[in-house]
Design a protein around this motif. Structure first.
Motif, short mmCIF file in Angstrom:
data_model
loop_
_atom_site.label_atom_id
_atom_site.label_comp_id
_atom_site.label_asym_id
_atom_site.label_seq_id
_atom_site.Cartn_x
_atom_site.Cartn_y
_atom_site.Cartn_z
N ARG A 150 0.82 -1.20 0.00
CA ARG A 150 0.00 0.00 0.00
C ARG A 150 0.86 1.25 0.00
O ARG A 150 0.58 2.24 -0.69
N ALA A 151 1.92 1.22 0.79
CA ALA A 151 2.82 2.37 0.89
C ALA A 151 3.82 2.43 -0.27
O ALA A 151 4.57 3.39 -0.38
N ASP A 152 3.82 1.38 -1.11
CA ASP A 152 4.74 1.32 -2.25
C ASP A 152 6.18 1.47 -1.77
O ASP A 152 6.96 2.25 -2.32
N LYS A 153 6.52 0.70 -0.73
CA LYS A 153 7.79 0.90 -0.05
C LYS A 153 8.70 -0.30 -0.23
O LYS A 153 8.67 -1.27 0.54
N SER A 154 9.56 -0.25 -1.23
CA SER A 154 10.61 -1.24 -1.37
C SER A 154 11.65 -0.99 -0.28
O SER A 154 11.82 0.13 0.18
N GLY A 155 12.35 -2.05 0.14
CA GLY A 155 13.36 -1.86 1.17
C GLY A 155 13.77 -3.15 1.83
O GLY A 155 13.32 -4.25 1.46
N LEU A 156 14.63 -3.02 2.82
CA LEU A 156 15.19 -4.16 3.52
C LEU A 156 14.29 -4.62 4.66
O LEU A 156 13.74 -3.80 5.38
N GLU A 157 14.20 -5.93 4.82
CA GLU A 157 13.55 -6.53 5.96
C GLU A 157 14.59 -6.76 7.05
O GLU A 157 15.81 -6.73 6.79
N ALA A 158 14.15 -7.02 8.26
CA ALA A 158 15.07 -7.19 9.38
C ALA A 158 15.98 -8.39 9.21
O ALA A 158 17.10 -8.42 9.72
N ASP A 159 15.53 -9.40 8.46
CA ASP A 159 16.34 -10.61 8.29
C ASP A 159 17.35 -10.52 7.15
O ASP A 159 18.03 -11.49 6.83
N GLY A 160 17.46 -9.34 6.52
CA GLY A 160 18.44 -9.16 5.46
C GLY A 160 17.90 -9.39 4.06
O GLY A 160 18.67 -9.37 3.10
N GLU A 161 16.60 -9.60 3.94
CA GLU A 161 16.01 -9.77 2.62
C GLU A 161 15.61 -8.41 2.06
O GLU A 161 14.99 -7.61 2.76
N PHE A 162 15.98 -8.17 0.81
CA PHE A 162 15.55 -6.94 0.15
C PHE A 162 14.28 -7.24 -0.64
O PHE A 162 14.20 -8.23 -1.38
N ILE A 163 13.30 -6.36 -0.48
CA ILE A 163 12.02 -6.50 -1.16
C ILE A 163 11.88 -5.37 -2.20
O ILE A 163 11.87 -4.19 -1.83
N ALA A 164 11.80 -5.75 -3.45
CA ALA A 164 11.53 -4.79 -4.52
C ALA A 164 10.08 -4.96 -4.95
O ALA A 164 9.66 -6.06 -5.31
N LEU A 165 9.32 -3.88 -4.89
CA LEU A 165 7.90 -3.94 -5.23
C LEU A 165 7.67 -3.50 -6.67
O LEU A 165 8.27 -2.53 -7.14
N PHE A 166 6.78 -4.21 -7.32
CA PHE A 166 6.35 -3.85 -8.67
C PHE A 166 4.85 -3.66 -8.63
O PHE A 166 4.07 -4.56 -8.96
N ASN A 167 4.44 -2.50 -8.17
CA ASN A 167 3.03 -2.16 -8.09
C ASN A 167 2.53 -1.69 -9.45
O ASN A 167 3.30 -1.12 -10.24
N PRO A 168 1.24 -1.88 -9.74
CA PRO A 168 0.69 -1.30 -10.96
C PRO A 168 0.79 0.22 -10.91
O PRO A 168 0.83 0.80 -9.83
#
Length: 320
Positions: A150-168
């Motif tokens: 919802r916030a369109d917020k790509s970024g790092l998680e606490a466990d070291g995983e990077f999340i890249a979002l591909f929103n419409p």
């Protein structure tokens, strides 16, 4: 060529034999011109599309990407940007930027990239996760991280995983070809929205009054339903005519739109709520309506009202 179609371009280059790498911002300084998730595609011939900064690190990223294409290994790049260089690309101060570089095929699997491209074409929200230590990769459905999407917020998680979002892409469906709409549509485009203007009155919703704008002359509820509004869609009603606005409001409240704003005074809105209750809408649905539309900034002119509307849409998108 669409300069926002970075995954598509990288896949095209890869499948065409030119090879490709994707560079993605994973962390950056607070005043950066490109946020986490911003991407740059680099071909084996050194062609580029997209951006990961204001221009201060692209050259170095391209050189690293070509090396990554040669050895097939992903890498994380870290650049410290001095105050002087930061100012030259439009920043108030320097800082640090971290960038993930992934050769397509050798590191970033082609089938994962193809799935991302297909989701974007279908206006389907999808995330891509890569653990920066194990290099484990996965695709992420919106339902598993609704607030991040919802916030369109790509970024790092606490466990070291990077999340890249591909929103419409964001959309703005406007009911009512009035003066406010004439000001709101170009502002919305600048903010990254695809605007659609809905008004059955063709004399109002004409190409002459709204050049280059997608126009729908169906009845508002039919037009809204045909547009299939989703969680990346904002709806604004501006006609002041209940025969036009009310059907659109009901249709929007039956959808997953993230914002619904309605023009009219407090008294007008109170009467609107009475009509909508009579149509069977419950209090939870009615509470989703932002009315009088826009932030209370004392706006008077159509352009000022448009500013207040876009500001409120932005606030709801980013803060909920």
């Amino acid at each position: 060529m669409d300069h926002n179609a970075i995954p598509e371009i990288a896949l095209e280059w890869h499948r065409g034999g030119a090879r490709a790498a994707l560079a993605t911002v994973i962390e950056t300084w607070g005043s950066a011109p490109r946020q986490a998730g911003s991407q740059l595609a680099i071909s084996g011939a050194g062609e580029i599309m997209g951006s990961v900064s204001g221009g201060c690190v692209e050259g170095a990223v391209v050189a690293e990407a070509l090396e990554a294409l040669a050895d097939g290994k992903p890498r994380i790049l870290t650049y410290g940007v001095s105050d002087e260089n930061a100012f030259s690309v439009g920043l108030a101060c320097g800082g640090t930027i971290r960038i993930l570089v992934e050769p397509v095929g050798a590191a970033l699997p082609e089938d994962l990239l193809a799935r991302i491209v297909a989701a974007r074409a279908a206006r389907e929200a999808l995330g891509y996760g890569v653990h920066l230590e194990t290099w484990a990769r996965r695709l992420i459905e919106r339902e598993t991280m609704p607030e991040r999407f919802r916030a369109d917020k790509s970024g790092l998680e606490a466990d070291g995983e990077f999340i890249a979002l591909f929103n419409p892409p964001l959309r703005l469906l406007i009911v009512g070809a009035v003066h406010i709409a004439q000001a709101l549509i170009p502002m919305a485009r600048l903010a990254g929205y695809d605007p659609v203007l809905i008004d059955p009155r063709e004399a109002f919703a004409s190409p002459a009054r709204f050049p280059g704008t997608a126009l729908r002359h169906d009845w508002p509820d039919e037009a809204l339903a045909a547009e299939a509004p989703d969680a990346r869609t904002a709806v604004v009603t501006l006609t002041h005519d209940s025969k036009l606005d009310d059907p659109a409001i009901i249709t929007a409240l039956e959808a997953e739109v993230f914002y619904l704003g309605c023009l009219g005074s407090t008294r007008t809105h109170a009467k609107r709520l009475e009509r909508l209750r009579a149509e069977g809408l419950d209090e939870a649905q009615l509470a989703r309506i932002h009315a009088p539309v826009g932030l209370a900034i004392g706006a008077k002119t159509p352009a000022e009202i448009a500013v207040s509307i876009l500001a409120q849409i932005t606030e709801v998108l980013r803060r909920g």
